[in-house]
Write an enzyme that holds these catalytic residues in place. Structure first.
Site, PDB file in Angstrom:
ATOM      1  N   ASP A 290      45.247  33.555  26.364  1.00 14.23           N
ATOM      2  CA  ASP A 290      44.492  34.801  26.322  1.00 14.23           C
ATOM      3  C   ASP A 290      45.075  35.769  25.307  1.00 14.23           C
ATOM      4  OD1 ASP A 290      42.318  34.461  27.848  1.00 14.23           O
ATOM      5  OD2 ASP A 290      42.993  35.640  29.575  1.00 14.23           O
ATOM      6  N   ASP A 434      43.731  33.102  43.709  1.00 15.17           N
ATOM      7  CA  ASP A 434      44.094  31.776  44.197  1.00 15.17           C
ATOM      8  C   ASP A 434      43.748  31.594  45.671  1.00 15.17           C
ATOM      9  OD1 ASP A 434      45.979  33.696  44.710  1.00 15.17           O
ATOM     10  OD2 ASP A 434      47.525  32.799  43.437  1.00 15.17           O
TER      11      ASP A 434
END
Lengths: 841, 249
Positions: A290, A434
């Site tokens: 990123d 997550d």
């Protein structure tokens, strides 16, 4: 008394004679005398006496004669040493009572009796089982709710205590369940008593404070109960072998998301991922950058892995993973944070279960850290006391696994692509994407598994503030999930899964309760509010079983993964910081911001983190004030109040102890290396000039260098260049090194310009060995509540010491007179004898 | 008694070195050891510190008709050994043929039972290098027959041409770990199904010839050296191997 000083008496005698009678003293005698003097009176220059020596010399003589034990090296025995001495006398007995090392004949007999009872065929009969269960439940309700006279309550206390201490010695899981039952009985009875008799409805201040405390206690009780359910029976799943036929093995995409972490952090992970044992045509490594950095792109090309970036940075890590999901096609996805180095056996260990269970969507392995986290570093407990993480990865996830409630932790895990795409990829609604993703998959009826062998290892967060930041994010995210996708509601989950998920989320709400417990006694000491409306004796009789059994039971369940009382330290240190974000998230899940945790930094200077510790300093001052008030109340208050004051004071002292340990956390110790050294004990060969090979063993290793033992002291000299050989199986690999430093039988070697192949080989020989992290807690001893309390005590004292040490320079800046006074007193203090033979004028 | 033979695939691969060092290593691990030199080079004794001028040994004893075990010596560190000796034997004209050596060995092995040696004594035999087209010298006569090779292309090719060598276990000596070629050759030898290669290779180490210059093994002259560790490890492996065969038997 120090007899050693007297052994050389002729020296000073000669000198005295010389001074008195002006005798000619030979020069070597003079030198010997002078040495003698400098050794025993290091701070007094006898050749140039100063006026205050009149004080110094007698003080030193007394000091030498009375205080210093012969042969001692340190002027003050360490606190720990004092504790150990104390222990030998009295605590030793307590320690033995709480030890579970030798079960003893009674316990063994009980063990077999229990087994027989449980395995009795009657339990298989429905007509027997259900009534018995109801009977048990009725009994429990009776024990919880029946009001007792104080004397009867005392007998109950003794009965439960004796039962628990005995049962504790019986090995096995069944006694653990019995202990849980006892603990729940004691705690529920306490809570029942609190609700029914101890709230003072006549006084509004008392009532308000009382309600707050009882509410917080209810939270603690709930978390205790859910925790017992969650950890009742850790599954301890073993890996399943893969099919013989490699053509059946599925293709795996390895995602390594990164944002701003430097290449040297990313590099070992990528190289280790490449070396995982898996058919090469079915293993694809992707760096998901990123940060869109050319440096990373070039590196990916050089080592032959894929590089992906994306036009935007929406949804941070979750978005990054989701973008990659659309670009790759592997049947399975393994995810590693960019600083989690996998071992070569990662896939072979974790993939087997996917063949056995077609509905399995996730296999999670522990996050193991080879560098100390800030708590461990600042407390000096690395490798001795289990860290904050270990309870979660050692026990909680394994316990969740029994109930099919293990959740995804963002890294070191494998996911099946199908289910992941079915839930729309990684969840983006919350900051703990997550756990939320796992929850969504569980709702669809997919299963998860947990393997407790560490198959990857990484760096812990560096500084305290970064660590706190990370915990804030977890706490906030879990609270967000609790709000927007509450596991108790919605469909698809079974009841225990709901409870396990709820506990994972409720756990993070500990912020306010911890603060309440820290300040509650002050309400009485400062404000004189009777927030528990009961006599001191009654409080003791009810609260002691509650706390005692909860601690005893948790010590048994968690002993290997969390030592007694340490949870208080870890949670208290974070309480202030997660209290606000969790409350905000609970009210409005969308509010607040989120920071990426920085890794690979360096705490350059030893310092005290005043910013982080500020709230605790305030609480500390309040508590000290409370102690002062308490003492005053003892002296001047109503004599009937004395027992209550004493109890509250004890509570405050315990809080002060925990606060001391928290302050110790804030005293940031200095870190010296960027590359963390990992203990490693494998053979290494030093290739000395002329092809002389010397075999020895490594001590520790890092990316940048390696520490080795030297069989002979002067084998190497700093600056020397040589080659070393490390083994990967039977295959030797040679690395060029430069000797960085030599200390006796240890030498530090720095790797000298390794090329990519060599770096890869190095990781092969060290970090990615399949057995690299298996023996992580080999040397650690089991929990013993009393010893643990001793550790906390020592840590607390150290914390106060550190604070005072750091506070003094600050004060001295403002008040120079202080520094001068300190200096003046310091120079009068006696000194420790100096053992230096080469001490000439 | 347990009998182990070491034979070089060709001359100069370090067989005698291996015999002396394995003997010393086993001795250090508490085993009673007897080294037997069947190699006419008569070099084994040098590692064990025997003076140059002493000519006695196996052959002189056999020539004189005295019992062979009267030629046994004990080194300073306590290893028992029988040197080959320098006197020429009537049979020497044919160049100590294979059959002669085998016959001697049979005789020795038979008579050794009469010796007052410990039950579990380990007897390690230093054999002359393998000649062209020959089988292992003591094939079927010993419990363990090691074939010493160097991890160089010459040895590798030679080994390939002779495969399979029944009963041989290959010991790789003088491995240069920093040479990728030698490491590859080691891997290839290990991967070959026709021969069994020992899991431990002995690395090239200058400490070995330097110790020999002192008439010692590396265990005395350079105990920290790689060679000492390698041979010690190899000895452990060998002993465990023998124990295993015992179990099978």
């Amino acid at each position: 008394m120090s007899l050693e000083a007297l052994r050389h008496w002729p020296g000073p005698l000669w000198w005295l004679m010389g001074q008195l009678f002006r005798l000619p003293v030979p020069w070597h005698q003079q030198a010997a005398m002078y040495r003698w003097w400098r050794k025993w009176f290091p701070h007094v220059d006898i050749l140039h006496p100063r006026p205050l020596d009149v004080i110094r010399i007698p003080v030193q003589v007394l000091w030498l004669l009375l205080v210093i034990p012969p042969g001692a090296r340190k002027p003050w025995p360490r606190i720990g040493e004092w504790l150990r001495r104390l222990e030998h006398v009295s605590i030793g007995m307590l320690v033995r009572v709480f030890s579970t090392e030798n079960p003893g004949p009674v316990a063994k007999k009980l063990h077999s009796v229990m087994r027989e009872m449980v395995e009795h065929p009657l339990w298989d009969q429905r007509w027997f089982r259900w009534p018995m269960l109801l009977l048990g439940l009725a009994g429990a309700i009776l024990v919880v709710t029946v009001p007792y006279e104080l004397e009867t309550q005392l007998w109950l206390l003794f009965a439960l205590l004796l039962a628990a201490l005995l049962i504790r010695r019986i090995p096995g899981r069944l006694p653990t369940l019995v202990l849980m039952a006892i603990s729940l009985l004691a705690s529920t009875r306490y809570l029942w008593w609190r609700y029914t008799t101890t709230l003072n409805w006549d006084d509004s201040l008392d009532l308000m404070l009382g309600l707050i405390l009882v509410g917080v206690e209810t939270y603690a009780w709930l978390v205790l109960l859910l925790g017992y359910i969650q950890t009742a029976w850790p599954l301890q799943r073993e890996p399943v072998p893969l099919p013989e036929d490699e053509s059946l093995w599925p293709s795996v995409d390895v995602y390594i998301p990164t944002y701003n972490e430097p290449l040297h952090v990313l590099k070992p992970t990528v190289l280790a991922a490449r070396q995982m044992d898996w058919p090469a045509d079915k293993l694809n490594i992707y760096i998901l950058d990123d940060g869109k950095r050319d440096e990373i792109r070039r590196f990916a090309e050089k080592v032959g892995v894929h590089y992906l970036d994306r036009p935007d940075n929406r949804h941070a890590k979750a978005g990054n993973l989701n973008h990659a999901l659309t670009k790759t096609h592997g049947e399975f996805i393994a995810i590693f944070d960019c600083d989690h180095i996998p071992t070569r056996s990662f896939l072979q260990t974790s993939m087997g279960w996917f063949f056995k269970d077609r509905k399995l969507a996730l296999v999670q392995t522990p996050h193991h850290f080879f560098s100390p986290d800030p708590f461990e570093r600042n407390l000096g407990t690395f490798g001795q006391v289990p860290n904050e993480n270990e309870l979660f990865y050692g026990l909680v996830q394994d316990g969740n696994d029994l109930w099919n409630a293990t959740f995804f932790c963002g890294s070191c895990a494998v996911l099946r692509r199908g289910p992941l795409e079915e839930v729309g990829g990684i969840a983006v609604e919350t900051v703990t994407e997550d756990a939320h993703t796992a929850l969504k998959m569980h709702r669809l009826g997919y299963r998860s598994a947990y393997l407790s062998q560490p198959q990857a290892a990484g760096l812990a967060t560096e500084s305290l503030s970064a660590h706190v930041g990370q915990r804030i994010r977890w706490a906030r995210g879990m609270t967000q999930i609790f709000r927007i996708d509450n596991p108790m509601l919605g469909k698809g989950l079974n009841p225990v899964q709901r409870l396990c998920y709820s506990n994972a989320m409720l756990h993070f709400l500990y912020g306010i309760p911890r603060l309440v417990f820290l300040t509650a006694p002050l309400a009485f000491l400062l404000l004189h509010a009777y927030f528990i409306h009961a006599s001191a004796v009654a409080i003791v009789l009810y609260v002691v079983p509650h706390i005692f059994h909860a601690n005893l039971t948790n010590s048994r369940i968690q002993g290997k993964y969390r030592h007694s009382f340490w949870a208080e330290v870890y949670e208290t240190a974070l309480a202030w910081y997660i209290a606000r974000p969790t409350t905000v998230a609970l009210i409005d899940p969308g509010k607040g911001s989120f920071n990426v945790t920085a890794k690979g930094g360096l705490v350059e200077k030893e310092h005290f983190d005043w910013t982080i510790s500020r709230p605790y300093l305030v609480v500390l001052l309040l508590n000290l004030l409370g102690v002062a008030f308490g003492l005053w109340r003892l002296q001047a208050g109503d004599p009937r109040e004395i027992p209550t004051v004493i109890i509250t004071l004890l509570w405050t002292l315990y809080n002060l102890l925990i606060l001391g340990a928290v302050l110790a956390v804030a005293a940031e110790a200095r870190q010296v290396r960027i590359n963390h050294r990992v203990g490693l004990d494998v053979p290494v060969t030093l290739i000395l000039p002329g092809l002389h090979r010397v075999q020895t063993r490594t001590v520790d290793v890092s990316e940048g260098g390696i520490g080795v033992e030297l069989p002979e002291k002067n084998l190497l000299s700093p600056g020397q260049r040589l080659e070393i050989t490390l083994f990967h199986g039977t295959r030797p690999h040679v690395f060029p090194v430069v000797v960085a430093n030599v200390f006796g039988h240890r030498a530090g070697l720095r790797f000298d310009h390794l090329n990519v192949e060599q770096e890869e080989a190095l990781i092969h020989c060290t970090f990615s060995r399949a057995d690299a992290w298996l023996e992580r807690d080999r040397d650690r001893k089991a929990d013993n509540p009393i010893e643990s309390l001793g550790e906390i005590f020592a840590t607390g004292v150290r914390g106060y010491g550190a604070m005072l040490r750091h506070i003094f320079p600050l004060l001295a800046e403002k008040l120079p007179i202080l520094e001068r006074m300190r200096h003046f007193l310091w120079q009068l203090l006696p000194r420790y004898p100096v053992n230096n033979e080469r001490m000439y004028p | 008694m347990k009998w182990i033979a070491l034979q070089g695939l060709k001359g100069g691969v370090g067989t005698t070195t291996a015999v002396a060092h394995l003997g010393e290593a086993c001795h250090r691990q508490g085993r009673s050891v007897l080294l037997l030199d069947l190699s006419p080079g008569n070099l084994l004794r040098i590692y064990l510190g025997m003076p140059w001028e002493v000519r006695r040994g196996l052959v002189p004893a056999l020539t004189a008709g005295t019992p062979w075990y009267q030629a046994a010596y004990r080194s300073a560190s306590g290893v028992q050994f029988i040197p080959f000796g320098v006197e020429s034997h009537p049979l020497a004209e044919q160049g100590y043929s294979r059959s002669v050596l085998r016959q001697w060995f049979r005789q020795i092995r038979q008579e050794a039972a009469e010796l007052q040696l410990q039950e579990d004594t380990l007897c390690i035999v230093d054999c002359p290098a393998l000649g062209p087209g020959e089988d292992l010298l003591l094939q079927d006569l010993v419990e363990l027959h090691l074939l010493v090779v160097n991890p160089d292309p010459g040895c590798f090719a030679s080994l390939r041409q002779r495969e399979p060598l029944p009963g041989a276990q290959v010991l790789i000596n003088r491995l240069h770990a920093e040479s990728p070629l030698e490491c590859d050759l080691q891997d290839m030898m290990m991967a070959s199904p026709a021969v069994q290669v020992l899991p431990v290779a002995v690395q090239q180490d200058s400490h070995v010839p330097e110790s020999l210059a002192w008439k010692q093994t590396v265990f005395q002259a350079a105990p920290a050296s790689q060679a000492a560790q390698d041979f010690a490890l190899l000895a452990s492996w060998m002993l465990s191997q023998l124990r295993e065969t015992e179990h099978v038997a």
